[in-house]
Design a protein around this motif. Sequence first.
Motif, PDB file in Angstrom:
ATOM      1  N   UNK A  42      -1.622   8.088  11.530  1.00 49.15           N
ATOM      2  CA  UNK A  42      -2.996   6.785  11.569  1.00 49.15           C
ATOM      3  C   UNK A  42      -2.400   5.249  12.713  1.00 49.15           C
ATOM      4  N   UNK A  43      -0.587   5.754  12.296  1.00 49.20           N
ATOM      5  CA  UNK A  43      -0.213   4.697  12.411  1.00 49.20           C
ATOM      6  C   UNK A  43       0.316   4.864  14.939  1.00 49.20           C
ATOM      7  N   UNK A  60      -5.846 -14.123   4.093  1.00 48.46           N
ATOM      8  CA  UNK A  60      -4.284 -14.345   3.874  1.00 48.46           C
ATOM      9  C   UNK A  60      -3.233 -12.776   4.002  1.00 48.46           C
ATOM     10  N   UNK A  61      -3.995 -12.074   4.443  1.00 48.74           N
ATOM     11  CA  UNK A  61      -3.138 -10.540   4.515  1.00 48.74           C
ATOM     12  C   UNK A  61      -3.072 -10.457   6.504  1.00 48.74           C
ATOM     13  N   UNK A  67      -7.887  -2.303   8.141  1.00 50.12           N
ATOM     14  CA  UNK A  67      -6.764  -1.991   6.683  1.00 50.12           C
ATOM     15  C   UNK A  67      -6.157  -0.934   7.059  1.00 50.12           C
ATOM     16  N   UNK A  68      -6.292  -0.013   7.673  1.00 54.14           N
ATOM     17  CA  UNK A  68      -5.364   0.868   8.343  1.00 54.14           C
ATOM     18  C   UNK A  68      -3.921   0.952   8.564  1.00 54.14           C
ATOM     19  N   UNK A  69      -3.077  -0.100   8.830  1.00 54.23           N
ATOM     20  CA  UNK A  69      -2.107  -0.447   8.722  1.00 54.23           C
ATOM     21  C   UNK A  69      -2.346  -1.910   8.306  1.00 54.23           C
ATOM     22  N   UNK A  70      -1.903  -2.433   6.950  1.00 56.31           N
ATOM     23  CA  UNK A  70      -1.073  -3.612   6.188  1.00 56.31           C
ATOM     24  C   UNK A  70      -0.064  -3.394   5.588  1.00 56.31           C
ATOM     25  N   UNK A  71       0.882  -4.625   5.103  1.00 60.83           N
ATOM     26  CA  UNK A  71       1.773  -4.763   4.579  1.00 60.83           C
ATOM     27  C   UNK A  71       2.125  -5.547   3.202  1.00 60.83           C
ATOM     28  N   UNK A  81       9.712  -4.422   5.260  1.00 61.81           N
ATOM     29  CA  UNK A  81       8.653  -3.521   5.435  1.00 61.81           C
ATOM     30  C   UNK A  81       9.052  -1.918   5.762  1.00 61.81           C
ATOM     31  N   UNK A  82      10.013  -1.993   6.081  1.00 56.92           N
ATOM     32  CA  UNK A  82      10.850  -0.067   6.123  1.00 56.92           C
ATOM     33  C   UNK A  82      11.058  -0.012   4.584  1.00 56.92           C
ATOM     34  N   UNK A  83      11.119  -0.132   3.761  1.00 54.99           N
ATOM     35  CA  UNK A  83      11.426  -0.497   1.729  1.00 54.99           C
ATOM     36  C   UNK A  83      10.254   0.582   1.668  1.00 54.99           C
ATOM     37  N   UNK A  84       8.925   0.526   1.725  1.00 55.71           N
ATOM     38  CA  UNK A  84       8.361   1.826   1.517  1.00 55.71           C
ATOM     39  C   UNK A  84       8.072   2.884   2.851  1.00 55.71           C
TER      40      UNK A  84
END
Length: 85
Positions: A42-43, A60-61, A67-71, A81-84
């Motif tokens: 997907x990314x 606010x997002x 919403x294919x890519x959202x943090x 952003x790498x923690x998940x």
Amino acid sequence: MSEISVESAKHLKSHILEIEFSDGYKQIVDFAPFIFSVGHPDYEKYKSESAFLDFEIIDGNLNWDDYTMIFPVEDLYTNNILKNK
């Protein structure tokens, strides 16, 4: 962190955005390490800078392609952003 939201995002270069939050704080986030290492199909399209820059701020997002890519906002705020991954 309570009720912090993304107010704006400015492209600096490549996959790097300067994000301003509702409390006035600004964070520079490089999304390339996430996009190029996550390995999820997907990314793949966001490896293209033009596709990456096709984001919107909704409720606010910061999000891409419905919403294919959202943090999580907290992860953007702390530039983690790498923690998940």
